[in-house]
Design a protein around this motif. Sequence first.
Motif, PDB file in Angstrom:
ATOM      1  N   PRO A 125     -33.228  33.442  25.505  1.00 36.76           N
ATOM      2  CA  PRO A 125     -34.015  33.976  26.554  1.00 36.76           C
ATOM      3  C   PRO A 125     -33.781  33.098  27.824  1.00 36.76           C
ATOM      4  CG  PRO A 125     -35.352  32.648  24.942  1.00 36.76           C
ATOM      5  CD  PRO A 125     -34.107  32.846  24.319  1.00 36.76           C
ATOM      6  N   TRP A 126     -32.854  33.461  28.497  1.00 35.52           N
ATOM      7  CA  TRP A 126     -32.229  32.683  29.684  1.00 35.52           C
ATOM      8  C   TRP A 126     -33.198  32.290  30.837  1.00 35.52           C
ATOM      9  CZ3 TRP A 126     -27.969  30.384  29.062  1.00 35.52           C
ATOM     10  CH2 TRP A 126     -27.054  30.763  28.227  1.00 35.52           C
ATOM     11  N   ALA A 127     -34.361  32.799  30.882  1.00 36.14           N
ATOM     12  CA  ALA A 127     -35.541  32.539  31.729  1.00 36.14           C
ATOM     13  C   ALA A 127     -36.003  31.184  31.440  1.00 36.14           C
ATOM     14  CB  ALA A 127     -36.448  33.607  31.982  1.00 36.14           C
ATOM     15  N   VAL A 128     -35.884  30.851  30.005  1.00 38.99           N
ATOM     16  CA  VAL A 128     -36.550  29.658  29.519  1.00 38.99           C
ATOM     17  C   VAL A 128     -35.499  28.507  29.342  1.00 38.99           C
ATOM     18  CG1 VAL A 128     -37.490  28.399  27.555  1.00 38.99           C
ATOM     19  CG2 VAL A 128     -38.484  30.734  28.314  1.00 38.99           C
ATOM     20  N   VAL A 129     -34.253  28.966  28.827  1.00 35.61           N
ATOM     21  CA  VAL A 129     -33.196  28.124  28.608  1.00 35.61           C
ATOM     22  C   VAL A 129     -32.372  27.525  30.003  1.00 35.61           C
ATOM     23  CG1 VAL A 129     -30.894  27.838  27.284  1.00 35.61           C
ATOM     24  CG2 VAL A 129     -32.818  28.993  26.146  1.00 35.61           C
ATOM     25  N   GLY A 130     -32.227  28.479  30.676  1.00 33.51           N
ATOM     26  CA  GLY A 130     -31.783  28.311  32.132  1.00 33.51           C
ATOM     27  C   GLY A 130     -32.482  27.039  32.883  1.00 33.51           C
ATOM     28  N   PRO A 131     -33.588  27.304  32.938  1.00 32.15           N
ATOM     29  CA  PRO A 131     -34.445  25.998  33.639  1.00 32.15           C
ATOM     30  C   PRO A 131     -34.390  24.761  32.844  1.00 32.15           C
ATOM     31  CG  PRO A 131     -35.660  27.976  33.713  1.00 32.15           C
ATOM     32  CD  PRO A 131     -34.770  28.184  32.887  1.00 32.15           C
ATOM     33  N   GLY A 151     -32.145  19.362  32.526  1.00 30.39           N
ATOM     34  CA  GLY A 151     -31.549  18.315  31.764  1.00 30.39           C
ATOM     35  C   GLY A 151     -30.481  17.726  32.689  1.00 30.39           C
ATOM     36  N   PHE A 152     -29.690  18.230  33.227  1.00 34.19           N
ATOM     37  CA  PHE A 152     -28.816  17.807  33.990  1.00 34.19           C
ATOM     38  C   PHE A 152     -29.389  16.855  35.035  1.00 34.19           C
ATOM     39  CE2 PHE A 152     -26.058  17.574  37.809  1.00 34.19           C
ATOM     40  CZ  PHE A 152     -24.801  17.421  37.301  1.00 34.19           C
ATOM     41  N   ILE A 153     -30.553  17.054  35.783  1.00 35.37           N
ATOM     42  CA  ILE A 153     -31.133  16.274  36.567  1.00 35.37           C
ATOM     43  C   ILE A 153     -31.711  15.332  36.019  1.00 35.37           C
ATOM     44  CG2 ILE A 153     -33.064  16.306  38.118  1.00 35.37           C
ATOM     45  CD1 ILE A 153     -32.591  19.118  38.786  1.00 35.37           C
ATOM     46  N   LEU A 194     -39.157  19.629  28.870  1.00 28.64           N
ATOM     47  CA  LEU A 194     -38.250  19.587  27.821  1.00 28.64           C
ATOM     48  C   LEU A 194     -36.997  19.179  28.445  1.00 28.64           C
ATOM     49  CD1 LEU A 194     -37.728  19.345  24.697  1.00 28.64           C
ATOM     50  CD2 LEU A 194     -36.712  21.659  24.918  1.00 28.64           C
ATOM     51  N   GLY A 195     -36.294  19.804  29.223  1.00 25.32           N
ATOM     52  CA  GLY A 195     -34.807  19.483  29.722  1.00 25.32           C
ATOM     53  C   GLY A 195     -35.003  18.183  30.553  1.00 25.32           C
ATOM     54  N   LEU A 196     -36.092  18.243  31.707  1.00 26.34           N
ATOM     55  CA  LEU A 196     -36.185  16.916  32.279  1.00 26.34           C
ATOM     56  C   LEU A 196     -36.390  15.431  31.458  1.00 26.34           C
ATOM     57  CD1 LEU A 196     -36.054  16.134  35.185  1.00 26.34           C
ATOM     58  CD2 LEU A 196     -38.507  16.269  35.502  1.00 26.34           C
ATOM     59  N   THR A 197     -37.448  15.609  30.255  1.00 24.73           N
ATOM     60  CA  THR A 197     -37.767  14.598  29.519  1.00 24.73           C
ATOM     61  C   THR A 197     -36.577  14.107  28.710  1.00 24.73           C
ATOM     62  OG1 THR A 197     -39.868  15.244  29.633  1.00 24.73           O
ATOM     63  CG2 THR A 197     -39.448  13.735  27.693  1.00 24.73           C
ATOM     64  N   ILE A 198     -35.989  14.964  27.942  1.00 22.53           N
ATOM     65  CA  ILE A 198     -34.696  14.737  26.970  1.00 22.53           C
ATOM     66  C   ILE A 198     -33.656  14.252  27.703  1.00 22.53           C
ATOM     67  CG2 ILE A 198     -33.526  15.566  25.163  1.00 22.53           C
ATOM     68  CD1 ILE A 198     -36.573  14.881  24.537  1.00 22.53           C
TER      69      ILE A 198
END
Length: 245
Positions: A61-67, A72-74, A132-136
């Motif tokens: 589900p790219w609408a979740v994985v994309g963000p 994660g990069f930021i 999740l992406g920002l934290t990890i």
Amino acid sequence: MAFFAGLVDAVAGGGGLIQVPALFAAYPDAPPATLLSTNKVSAVGGTLNAARRYLRHVSLPWAVVGPAIVAGFIGSLLGANAVSNFPAEPLRKALPFVLLFLLLYTWFQPSLGDAHAPKAVGRFQQFKGIVLGLTIGFYDGFFGPGTGSFLLFGFVRFFGFDFLHASAATKLVNVATNLAAILMLASLGQINWPLGFAMMVANIAGSQFGSRLAIQHGSSFVRKAFLVIVTALILKSAWNAYFIN
């Protein structure tokens, strides 16, 4: 060791557990920052290759994985930038206990991650992906060990993925966090590029084998590998934090 790290990382994360100690053993006089950044160069190739193979067999589900990828990069950029301003020692001490919680939670929830039943995508799910992406991502840029395990657990526990789909999503976010750290460290001139690229070739070869194993044997195999790898990471991180001065 880069080949074996790529194999393990493609299945359930934890390749750094193998590759980083090997680098420190082979180059004892090299600056730690150089070895850690060289590890990132090697790992990003294998992780990207594993992600490519997973995406040929699973749909996400790219609408979740994309963000989560963008966040994660930021987050990794922010974490790498914060390394010089904040001590990593509290994280080093806490890591074995956090990983132990992940291990016990997964062990006592035998059905966790068996079925792929992603939750309906809405703004709240997208927000959770960003968190999740920002934290990890920040953790990976700042410290690093166990990043793949944390992401894998997060996608299973909070988004309803099975372990196979969670592993695919983990690889994509991990590529972003590794690239961000590489960009930050490259600007400081702390990467051994020839060594990193040579190890990347071996890491990609290992990831080919590891991702094939995971795809062939399915989610239950990835779950078992996750439990084994997290156990090893607990022991290694506890030894580093409490028994090595």
